[in-house]
Structure formats: C-alpha cells, structure tokens
Design a protein around this motif. Structure first.
Motif, PDB file in Angstrom:
ATOM      1  N   ASP A   6       0.833  -1.196   0.000  1.00  0.00           N
ATOM      2  CA  ASP A   6       0.000   0.000   0.000  1.00  0.00           C
ATOM      3  C   ASP A   6       0.874   1.255   0.000  1.00  0.00           C
ATOM      4  O   ASP A   6       2.026   1.244   0.450  1.00  0.00           O
ATOM      5  CB  ASP A   6      -0.923  -0.005   1.225  1.00  0.00           C
ATOM      6  CG  ASP A   6      -0.138  -0.101   2.523  1.00  0.00           C
ATOM      7  OD1 ASP A   6       0.097   0.948   3.148  1.00  0.00           O
ATOM      8  OD2 ASP A   6       0.252  -1.224   2.897  1.00  0.00           O
ATOM      9  N   TYR A   7       0.317   2.349  -0.481  1.00  0.00           N
ATOM     10  CA  TYR A   7       1.079   3.597  -0.639  1.00  0.00           C
ATOM     11  C   TYR A   7       1.610   4.149   0.688  1.00  0.00           C
ATOM     12  O   TYR A   7       2.752   4.636   0.733  1.00  0.00           O
ATOM     13  CB  TYR A   7       0.233   4.640  -1.360  1.00  0.00           C
ATOM     14  CG  TYR A   7       0.078   4.356  -2.835  1.00  0.00           C
ATOM     15  CD1 TYR A   7       1.175   4.447  -3.695  1.00  0.00           C
ATOM     16  CD2 TYR A   7      -1.145   3.993  -3.368  1.00  0.00           C
ATOM     17  CE1 TYR A   7       1.044   4.180  -5.049  1.00  0.00           C
ATOM     18  CE2 TYR A   7      -1.286   3.712  -4.728  1.00  0.00           C
ATOM     19  CZ  TYR A   7      -0.185   3.813  -5.555  1.00  0.00           C
ATOM     20  OH  TYR A   7      -0.314   3.536  -6.891  1.00  0.00           O
ATOM     21  N   PRO A   8       0.840   4.127   1.787  1.00  0.00           N
ATOM     22  CA  PRO A   8       1.405   4.631   3.046  1.00  0.00           C
ATOM     23  C   PRO A   8       2.670   3.892   3.470  1.00  0.00           C
ATOM     24  O   PRO A   8       3.623   4.508   3.953  1.00  0.00           O
ATOM     25  CB  PRO A   8       0.261   4.412   4.052  1.00  0.00           C
ATOM     26  CG  PRO A   8      -0.976   4.472   3.232  1.00  0.00           C
ATOM     27  CD  PRO A   8      -0.603   3.825   1.930  1.00  0.00           C
ATOM     28  N   THR A   9       2.698   2.568   3.277  1.00  0.00           N
ATOM     29  CA  THR A   9       3.890   1.800   3.645  1.00  0.00           C
ATOM     30  C   THR A   9       5.056   2.141   2.732  1.00  0.00           C
ATOM     31  O   THR A   9       6.192   2.325   3.188  1.00  0.00           O
ATOM     32  CB  THR A   9       3.597   0.293   3.572  1.00  0.00           C
ATOM     33  OG1 THR A   9       2.503  -0.022   4.450  1.00  0.00           O
ATOM     34  CG2 THR A   9       4.817  -0.511   3.999  1.00  0.00           C
ATOM     35  N   LEU A  10       4.800   2.244   1.427  1.00  0.00           N
ATOM     36  CA  LEU A  10       5.866   2.615   0.491  1.00  0.00           C
ATOM     37  C   LEU A  10       6.412   4.005   0.797  1.00  0.00           C
ATOM     38  O   LEU A  10       7.636   4.225   0.758  1.00  0.00           O
ATOM     39  CB  LEU A  10       5.338   2.567  -0.944  1.00  0.00           C
ATOM     40  CG  LEU A  10       5.061   1.188  -1.533  1.00  0.00           C
ATOM     41  CD1 LEU A  10       4.433   1.320  -2.914  1.00  0.00           C
ATOM     42  CD2 LEU A  10       6.339   0.363  -1.617  1.00  0.00           C
ATOM     43  N   ASN A  11       5.530   4.940   1.111  1.00  0.00           N
ATOM     44  CA  ASN A  11       5.978   6.296   1.424  1.00  0.00           C
ATOM     45  C   ASN A  11       6.810   6.325   2.697  1.00  0.00           C
ATOM     46  O   ASN A  11       7.776   7.096   2.795  1.00  0.00           O
ATOM     47  CB  ASN A  11       4.772   7.225   1.564  1.00  0.00           C
ATOM     48  CG  ASN A  11       4.137   7.553   0.224  1.00  0.00           C
ATOM     49  OD1 ASN A  11       4.792   7.471  -0.818  1.00  0.00           O
ATOM     50  ND2 ASN A  11       2.869   7.901   0.246  1.00  0.00           N
ATOM     51  N   ARG A  12       6.435   5.495   3.688  1.00  0.00           N
ATOM     52  CA  ARG A  12       7.212   5.443   4.926  1.00  0.00           C
ATOM     53  C   ARG A  12       8.614   4.895   4.650  1.00  0.00           C
ATOM     54  O   ARG A  12       9.602   5.381   5.206  1.00  0.00           O
ATOM     55  CB  ARG A  12       6.487   4.573   5.963  1.00  0.00           C
ATOM     56  CG  ARG A  12       7.206   4.531   7.313  1.00  0.00           C
ATOM     57  CD  ARG A  12       7.346   5.922   7.893  1.00  0.00           C
ATOM     58  NE  ARG A  12       8.209   5.949   9.053  1.00  0.00           N
ATOM     59  CZ  ARG A  12       9.028   6.924   9.334  1.00  0.00           C
ATOM     60  NH1 ARG A  12       9.114   7.980   8.521  1.00  0.00           N
ATOM     61  NH2 ARG A  12       9.779   6.897  10.420  1.00  0.00           N
ATOM     62  N   ARG A  34      10.248   5.202   1.824  1.00  0.00           N
ATOM     63  CA  ARG A  34      10.967   6.291   1.151  1.00  0.00           C
ATOM     64  C   ARG A  34      11.455   7.337   2.152  1.00  0.00           C
ATOM     65  O   ARG A  34      12.580   7.840   2.048  1.00  0.00           O
ATOM     66  CB  ARG A  34      10.058   6.955   0.118  1.00  0.00           C
ATOM     67  CG  ARG A  34       9.744   6.092  -1.099  1.00  0.00           C
ATOM     68  CD  ARG A  34       9.025   6.903  -2.180  1.00  0.00           C
ATOM     69  NE  ARG A  34       8.699   6.076  -3.325  1.00  0.00           N
ATOM     70  CZ  ARG A  34       7.519   5.503  -3.524  1.00  0.00           C
ATOM     71  NH1 ARG A  34       6.546   5.700  -2.632  1.00  0.00           N
ATOM     72  NH2 ARG A  34       7.292   4.760  -4.587  1.00  0.00           N
ATOM     73  N   GLU A  35      10.607   7.673   3.115  1.00  0.00           N
ATOM     74  CA  GLU A  35      10.983   8.670   4.121  1.00  0.00           C
ATOM     75  C   GLU A  35      12.184   8.210   4.936  1.00  0.00           C
ATOM     76  O   GLU A  35      13.096   9.005   5.219  1.00  0.00           O
ATOM     77  CB  GLU A  35       9.796   8.943   5.043  1.00  0.00           C
ATOM     78  CG  GLU A  35       8.670   9.728   4.388  1.00  0.00           C
ATOM     79  CD  GLU A  35       7.443   9.815   5.282  1.00  0.00           C
ATOM     80  OE1 GLU A  35       7.492   9.254   6.407  1.00  0.00           O
ATOM     81  OE2 GLU A  35       6.441  10.434   4.874  1.00  0.00           O
TER      82      GLU A  35
END
Length: 404
Positions: free
Chosen positions: A202-208, A210-211
């Motif tokens: 999911d996008y929230p996990t991918l964004n985390r 990346r952060e």
C-alpha cells in the motif's frame, strides 16, 4: 505454539461449542433455521482447521520455495472468502426456501441464540485483534467470517421473535445481512487476489520506506523500489544511489538502512538493496570560518559559520557559494556531531580544516559518509579552498576563481 496457532485452535474450540448449542436447540425446537446454523458452524470448523494447517505449513521452508510458503495463508484467506459467500447463500436459502414446521420452545431457542451471538461476537473481536497484531490475513478473514455468523444468528433471532409475536420480518433482515456478507467477502477476496498476484504494498507503507531512506543524507537518490506481501510478511527490494564511493562503506550503509526499515515497518521478512555510487559531476567543499568570515576557524563545532562552494568538476567553475550560520553554536553537548550531520545534509563532500577530526565524533560521521578531510596551514579561507581544489585535481578556470 505461537499466537496465530493458539488463536486458530481457539477458533476450532469455539465453533465446536456453537455446533453443540445449535444442535441441541434444533432438536428441542424443530427449527430449520437453527439446523442450518448448526451446519454453518460445522463449515466454520472446517475453515478454522484449514487456517491452522495454513499457518503451520506457511512456516516451513523448502529449497523449491526459496521465498517461503507464506502465500498459503492468502490461499486460505481466499478460501475463507468463498465460505463467507456460501454463508450468505445458506442464509438466503434457509430464509426464502419455503415454509417451516411449527416451532416449539421458542423462549429456550431465543436464550440459546442470544448466547451464541455473545460467544461469536466476543471471539470474533478477539480473533480480529490477534490477526491485526500478528498481521495474519487468515486470522483476519476468519474473524470476519465469524462476524457474519453473528449476523446470521441475529437473522435467526429476528425470525424467532417474529414467529412468537406473529410478524414475519426475517426476510427483510436477511437482505441486510447478505449485504454485509457480500461486502466482507469481496474485501477479503480482493485482498487475497492482490497478494497472490504480487501487487505492490500500500502507498502509506511505500511512502514510509521512502521517508526512512531519504532521511539519511548519504543517500542521493532512490532509483527504484519494489515491495510486495506474502502472507503476513513483506519483501522489499531497493535500487539506491549513495554519496559514497567506498564499497565497504556502501555495504555498511545498506545494512544500516535495512535495519532502520525493519524497525519502522513490521513483518518485513527480507530486504534486498542494490546500491551504486552517485555519478558525480559536482563536488561541494566547505570550511569553518572565524568571526571575521574571512579566515578559517581553529575550531569545528564552535565555528560561527561555514563557507561552502559547489564546483563543476569538468572545468572547476564554482556554480554555488553559500555562507551558512552554524545552527548548533549554542548547543552544550554533541555540538561537533550535530554540525557534521548538518553539513552532510548540505551535501558536503570535502572539509578543509586546521585540525584533524580522527577519533572525534565529527570524524566518525564524516568517515562513515565518505567525506574527505583535508588539513591546511593556510589561514585565509579563499586561498585554502583554491589549494584544496588543486590537491583534489580539480581544474582552475582561466581568469581565476569566480567572485560572487
């Protein structure tokens, strides 16, 4: 026995208890709906046994399956979704399937169904909580399945009460229950199919992820990121560019990043990081300045400001020049380390200083990041930076340095 196994085993025991209750009530009342509920509970036992087997098998390793058998849990969840669809069909068939014989002992049946509802509701909440804690898709699917049993028991309860007072409201309640069942089954089905087809996280996990990576100034770019689920576990593959040319330091950084990602994101089984030095066309050189902003400071952490120049390596042209105030000048502890980390965030490649940094906090920070420290006896900052360019074999542009 781990948490998922214990919860699956408790699910089997709970459904055995419900089968016993519903079978006794069906014999006492002659209700076809309660008989159907007993049969439905038997199907739940089969589902729970499949889940327990799926959890046990998913933990096994095999040379033929180097990435593990984790997806067996998703296959089990997919099977559970089909059972939920079947439960909806059973409810419709029993409610709309025709006339029922005259029921007896309705008060006893009402108390028994209420007890079944309480047991099912309490256990479904418990199983859902454990499923979310462990990240087990099969436990979450079974908890939702048990919740549909609670709804079907409510339909039976409405039918019993309606029969007792002379109102037939069970058909309307059944439509609402079937809508809930279809919605729950579709969500589980879709989630299972996505994992089985190796859909991305999911996008929230991918964004985390990346952060976490980009928070480290030694990483210059994320070239590619691939991540997927398999059962409750996650697999992540990264292609990164580092501001580090030393392979040993690059490997150490990749291990450090993998540990940080596992700390931030739960249930990661494996992280594979491909890394390469970032192609360098420019180099940033900096030096600490004294109060006059012209001479080099004898101190590093206590320097009031720093001069940074960015040089185009092909012809030695200065493309950027900054005079940065030291934001940690008033810090009491760890000043040097904080300043070094701050300079890394400003993409420092080479530090020109009066004193060595080996064996000190800043030295360790610069060493792990691949920042080169050049010592100089020159007092004037601009002259020291020109000498540093010569030592680094950077061309001096015709007409001298740019004066901004």
């Amino acid at each position: 026995m781990e948490t998922t196994e214990k919860t699956a085993f408790l699910s089997i025991l709970t459904n055995l208890l419900l089968v016993a209750i519903n079978t006794g009530l069906a014999v006492a009342t002659g209700s076809l709906a309660i008989k159907a509920s007993a049969i439905h509970s038997l199907s739940d036992i089969v589902s729970s046994v499949i889940i327990l087997l799926g959890i046990k098998i998913s933990q096994r390793s095999s040379p033929d399956f180097p990435y593990g058998l984790y997806k067996l849990e998703n296959l089990v969840a997919l099977t559970s979704s089909l059972l939920i669809f079947y439960a909806g069909y059973e409810i419709c068939r029993e409610v709309f399937g025709g006339s029922q014989p005259q029921m007896e002992a309705i008060p006893l049946a009402v108390l028994g169904i209420i007890l079944s509802i309480l047991i099912n509701w309490a256990f479904s909440r418990y199983e859902l909580k454990k499923g979310e804690e462990t990240g087990s898709p099969s436990l979450i699917a079974d908890a939702r399945h048990n919740w549909t049993d609670t709804l079907s028991s409510l339909v039976i309860l409405c039918a019993l009460i309606g029969d007792a007072i002379g109102f037939a409201i069970d058909r309307y309640a059944a439509l609402i229950v079937v809508a809930f069942i279809a919605r729950s089954a579709f969500a589980i089905f879709l989630g299972s199919v996505r994992v089985l087809l190796d859909a991305s996280l999911d996008y929230p996990t991918l964004n985390r992820i990346r952060e976490v990576i980009l928070a480290d100034p030694r990483v210059s770019a994320i070239n590619e990121i691939w991540a997927r689920n398999a059962g409750r576990y996650k697999f992540v593959e990264l292609d990164l560019s580092f501001n580090i040319r030393d392979l040993g330091k690059g490997h150490a950084l990749s291990q450090e990043l993998a540990g940080q990602i596992k700390k931030e994101i739960e249930n990661i089984d494996r992280i594979l990081i491909h890394y390469q030095p970032h192609p360098r066309d420019y180099m940033t050189i900096g030096t600490p300045l004294a109060d006059d902003r012209l001479s080099i400071s004898e101190h590093f952490g206590e320097a009031p400001c720093f001069k940074l120049i960015t040089v185009y390596l092909r012809d030695g042209t200065i493309t950027e020049e900054h005079l940065l105030q030291n934001p940690f000048l008033q810090e009491e502890k760890g000043k040097g380390i904080k300043v070094a980390q701050w300079l890394l965030q400003n993409r420092l490649d080479v530090l020109v200083a009066k004193r060595p940094q080996e064996g000190k906090g800043p030295g360790y920070v610069f060493g792990s990041a691949g920042v080169e420290v050049l010592l100089t006896e020159e007092t004037e900052a601009d002259k020291a930076l020109v000498l540093a360019k010569k030592e680094l074999h950077i061309p001096i542009p015709e007409g001298g340095e740019r004066d901004d």
